[in-house]
Enzyme design. Structure first.
Site, PDB file in Angstrom:
ATOM      1  N   LYS A  11      58.544 131.259  56.654  1.00 42.84           N
ATOM      2  CA  LYS A  11      59.165 132.596  56.834  1.00 42.84           C
ATOM      3  C   LYS A  11      59.773 132.919  58.409  1.00 42.84           C
ATOM      4  CE  LYS A  11      55.920 134.341  59.710  1.00 42.84           C
ATOM      5  NZ  LYS A  11      56.178 135.180  60.880  1.00 42.84           N
ATOM      6  N   ASP A 141      48.811 136.394  56.929  1.00 43.28           N
ATOM      7  CA  ASP A 141      50.140 136.147  56.316  1.00 43.28           C
ATOM      8  C   ASP A 141      49.902 135.634  54.813  1.00 43.28           C
ATOM      9  OD1 ASP A 141      51.532 137.096  58.361  1.00 43.28           O
ATOM     10  OD2 ASP A 141      51.938 135.200  59.403  1.00 43.28           O
TER      11      ASP A 141
END
Length: 291
Positions: A11, A141
């Site tokens: 990401k 995350d």
């Protein structure tokens, strides 16, 4: 099924803001998270061993990573086994492509892949919400990495609002030959003294409207205030990307990886050549947004 292969996508943060430090020591965040086309490959295979604490065998192709309980892959596997009373051992093989300690959630996305892999391998019937509730115990995350795509992330990272895909663009992603400690960055960030905050709500609206310029004009990451002071090469990479025609460039997460957003692949390729010639980055990728 005795063998499953999963891709674990990296990401970037199109925008990252820190609102405050909470009494529990965590930081209240507001971010736009985006999956990109760089991924690790994990293979899950039942080992046939059984016991009170079934064996987890990690086979890694990178010696920089721990192959024991200090690895997020191991921690995710053990957590799921205990939560779902799995009695059979498993071997997990990792083919690593995402840069390490790079601000791209490489460890978290590998842990997220464990949830998807175990769900299929052992027929656990976990929903995305089930996975995310367990996943946040591994790392902030992980819930986002379980879901992927484009999302507004709030709280410590566990409150997610899905967003539509941004307009198509070419990404140049460059990691200089340094590693950054996320703990160091947050310990040296003074959220109460930050003068400038990125317009995360405005960026989310630009994404909903399919407005690439509205997105790139609002790119910002408050963690740069710490990391760039320690590693000025990050700023040099950003400037080189912008000189080469990037709509904008930004450090991802706590760094040191930098990404530039380009409208044309040709410009990204030219920028890639420049970064290589100047030896500003060790790992460089040309890729795109992934949903």
């Amino acid at each position: 099924m005795d063998r499953i292969v999963r891709k674990a996508y990296a990401k970037i943060n199109l925008g990252l803001d820190v609102l405050r430090k909470r009494p529990d020591g965590y930081h209240e965040m507001k971010m736009i998270m985006q999956t990109v086309g760089i991924y690790d490959v994990l293979t899950f295979q039942k080992s046939g061993s059984r016991g009170k604490e079934p064996e987890i065998i990690l086979s890694l192709d990178n010696s920089e990573l721990p192959a024991d309980k200090n690895n997020l892959i191991y921690r995710a596997a053990r957590l799921i086994m205990e939560a779902y009373d799995i009695q059979e051992g498993v071997k997990i093989t990792l083919e690593k492509h995402i840069p390490i300690a790079a601000g791209m959630a490489g460890g978290s996305t590998d842990a997220a892949a464990v949830f998807h892999g175990f769900n299929e391998l052992f027929g656990l019937s976990m929903s995305l919400e089930d996975m995310k509730k367990l996943g946040v115990r591994i790392g902030a995350d992980v819930p986002y990495c379980i879901e992927g795509g484009t999302a507004l992330s709030e709280g410590i990272g566990e409150i997610l609002t899905p967003l539509p895909a941004p307009p198509k663009a070419v990404l140049l992603i460059a990691k200089p030959d340094i590693s950054v400690s996320t703990r160091f960055v947050f310990e040296n960030l003074h959220a109460d003294r930050l003068k400038n905050h990125p317009d995360i709500d405005g960026m989310a609206q630009a994404i909903r409207q399919g407005d690439l310029k509205g997105i790139t004009d609002r790119m910002g990451n408050v963690l740069e205030t710490v990391t760039i002071k320690e590693h000025p090469v990050i700023d040099r990479i950003k400037e080189e990307m912008k000189k080469a025609g990037a709509e904008n460039a930004l450090m991802s997460g706590s760094g040191p990886t930098v990404f530039g957003i380009f409208k044309e692949k040709r410009m990204a390729e030219e920028s890639c050549k420049t970064l290589k010639q100047q030896e500003l980055a060790k790992q460089i990728f040309i890729t795109e947004f992934v949903q």
